[in-house]
Each structure stands twice: as C-alpha cells, then as structure tokens.
Scaffold this active site. Structure first.
Site, PDB file in Angstrom:
ATOM      1  N   ASP A 172       0.633  -1.356   0.080  1.00  0.00           N
ATOM      2  CA  ASP A 172      -0.106  -0.107   0.110  1.00  0.00           C
ATOM      3  C   ASP A 172       0.976   1.384   0.103  1.00  0.00           C
ATOM      4  OD1 ASP A 172      -2.384  -1.670   0.132  1.00  0.00           O
ATOM      5  OD2 ASP A 172      -2.382  -1.488   2.177  1.00  0.00           O
ATOM      6  N   GLU A 173       2.187   1.196  -0.722  1.00  0.00           N
ATOM      7  CA  GLU A 173       2.795   2.347  -0.454  1.00  0.00           C
ATOM      8  C   GLU A 173       3.485   2.723  -1.710  1.00  0.00           C
ATOM      9  OE1 GLU A 173       6.037   2.308   2.394  1.00  0.00           O
ATOM     10  OE2 GLU A 173       4.605   1.934   4.110  1.00  0.00           O
TER      11      GLU A 173
END
EC number: 3.5.1.10
Length: 290
Positions: free
Chosen positions: A234-235
């Site tokens: 999620d980055e």
C-alpha cells in the site's frame, strides 16, 4: 485512396529527462521535421529534482517504428525516459479479483459501453465466484486457488499468472480488489505496469479493514486510492484518489457500502489515465497529465 489522401496516424509521446533549456524546442522541432501536427501538449518541471516531464499527442503520416528510430537519437542526447505509441491502440489489461466483485463489474461495464479504452483478454481469480460474470462478457476466466498459502503454493500460483500475462501479451495488470499480497518477485516483474485499488485514503489506514479503522477514529471523510504496485504494501506511487463525506451516524457496514462506489470511480480513472499514457513516474510519486 492515395497515400497523400490517407488519414494521418495519431501518436502519443511521453517523456521525462533532466531539466535544461531547449527541451520543448527540440521535441517540437523534431515533430515538425516528421511532418507532425500537435493536437495536445502538456509539460511539468519538477524544481525540487530538476526533472522535466512532457506528453504530446500528435498526427503524422509516418510509421511508428521509423518514428521511434528517428527519435532515439534526440532521446539519447537529452537522457530521456520515453515512450512513443500508437494513440489508437488499446491497452491489454489482465484483471485480478477475489470475492468482492464491484470493481470488476464496473470495469467490465465501462469496457462494454466503450467508456474505457482498454481490452480485457483474461480474468484471474483465486475464487470461482465470478466465472459466470466473465462468461457473460466472453472473457476467459482462470481460477488459480490458494488452498494453503505456503511459499511453494504461492510461487506456483504466481507462475500461472505470469503465464497468462505472457500468453495474452498483457500490458497492465489491475488488482480489482484482489485480496492477495503479491510476492516481491512478482512485484518486480510487474514494476510500473500493475495498479491496485486500496479502500482508504492513503497513507491513512493501510492494511486490512480500513473502513473499520476509519470508523474507530471517527473520521469525516473516507476515500480510495489507486496506486502502482510495489513490494511495499500500500505504498506504491499514487495515481488517483477520491473521497466521500460521512458522519457519526454511519456504522462501519455503511462506510463499506459508500466506499465501494468511490473505489470503482477511483480505479477506473487511474486505469484510463494509464491507458491514455497520461501517467509518468517521478520517483515515489507520479505526474498525471489529465
């Protein structure tokens, strides 16, 4: 019809390079030499990193391969990362999905109604739930289950996904609520050509059950984030985000329902911009020419 009467081809050139004077002049001068007619042009200079970004859509009578070969010399001189493509060619997209089908259904409808300029040669899932939906759109459905999430099973399943990618000449992989974490090896293989939809306004509420996390914090806005996939969960570089306003009276289940609409819109925009070659990488960020 003679060659002089034939309709010109339409191309998209996107590039990034170290910033310096004369880049626009050099690129537009090249297009003039090629008989190109510029239809749209956008550029951005990142002052912090001294990097220049540009997207041009143009018409020309030349062939794509010859134009690429001719541009390569200028690109090398200016140290460009660049791509020159046929603007009318549709991006070939593989959809990955698990047991939540709202994004999958939304994307299939947009493609069916010609509102999303992509082709979907295949759908892959670790569950069988949506094989009938895929069949109703005449799209092959591949069921690759993960009965036990051991490293060996996961590696074998991902090899099957790669086979589908290569057999179908896939250009973009979309995780349409695919609830499996891709291995670092698969993330590297798909670098810059895989998009995930995360059901929160990143960087807030990463990981599982973000709507429940948002409820516990009493937030007044929930959102969704479409980003490129990296091995850091999620980055990855963010392409698009959208939000919806909520209040204290809504339980987590209602936040989930509201959020699903936001997820669909956000993911569709990100895919469209990628397919139209409007997204350029800028380190951990993106430049999006909308």
């Amino acid at each position: 019809m003679s060659q002089s009467q034939a309709s010109p081809s339409r191309f998209i050139l996107k590039l990034s390079c170290p910033d310096r004077p004369g880049i626009v002049h050099a690129v537009t001068g090249f297009l003039l030499e090629q008989g190109g007619n510029i239809l749209t042009s956008a550029q951005h200079g990142d002052a912090d990193h001294r990097r220049f970004f540009m997207r041009i859509e143009f018409e020309a009578a030349g062939e794509l391969a010859a134009m690429r070969a001719a541009f390569a010399a200028l690109a090398g001189q200016l140290q460009m990362d660049w791509q020159l493509v046929d603007a009318r060619a549709k991006t070939r997209v593989l959809l990955l999905v698990s047991k939540l089908g709202h994004c999958l259904n939304d994307l299939l409808f947009r493609v069916q109604t010609n509102h999303l300029p992509i082709e979907i040669p295949a759908i892959v899932s670790n569950h069988r739930d949506f094989y009938q939906l895929a069949a109703s759109h005449n799209i092959p459905f591949h069921h690759f289950p993960l009965l036990q999430s051991t490293p060996e099973q996961k590696a074998a399943q991902e090899r099957k996904i790669i086979e589908v990618i290569e057999e179908n000449r896939i250009e973009l992989v979309v995780l349409a609520r695919y609830m499996q974490i891709l291995s670092p090896e698969l993330c590297r293989y798909l670098s810059g050509r895989a998009i995930n939809i995360h059901h929160s306004f990143l960087p807030s509420f990463k990981g599982a059950k973000p709507y429940h996390q948002a409820y516990e914090r009493g937030v007044k806005l929930i959102g969704a984030t479409a980003h490129y996939v990296t091995s850091d969960l999620d980055e990855g570089p963010i392409i698009e985000q959208e939000v919806a306003r909520i209040d204290h009276s809504l339980p987590p289940e209602q936040l989930v329902a509201i959020g699903r609409d936001v997820e669909c819109v956000t993911l569709a925009r990100a895919i469209q911009w990628h397919a139209e070659h409007r997204v350029l990488m800028n380190g951990n960020r993106t430049v999006v020419f909308r």
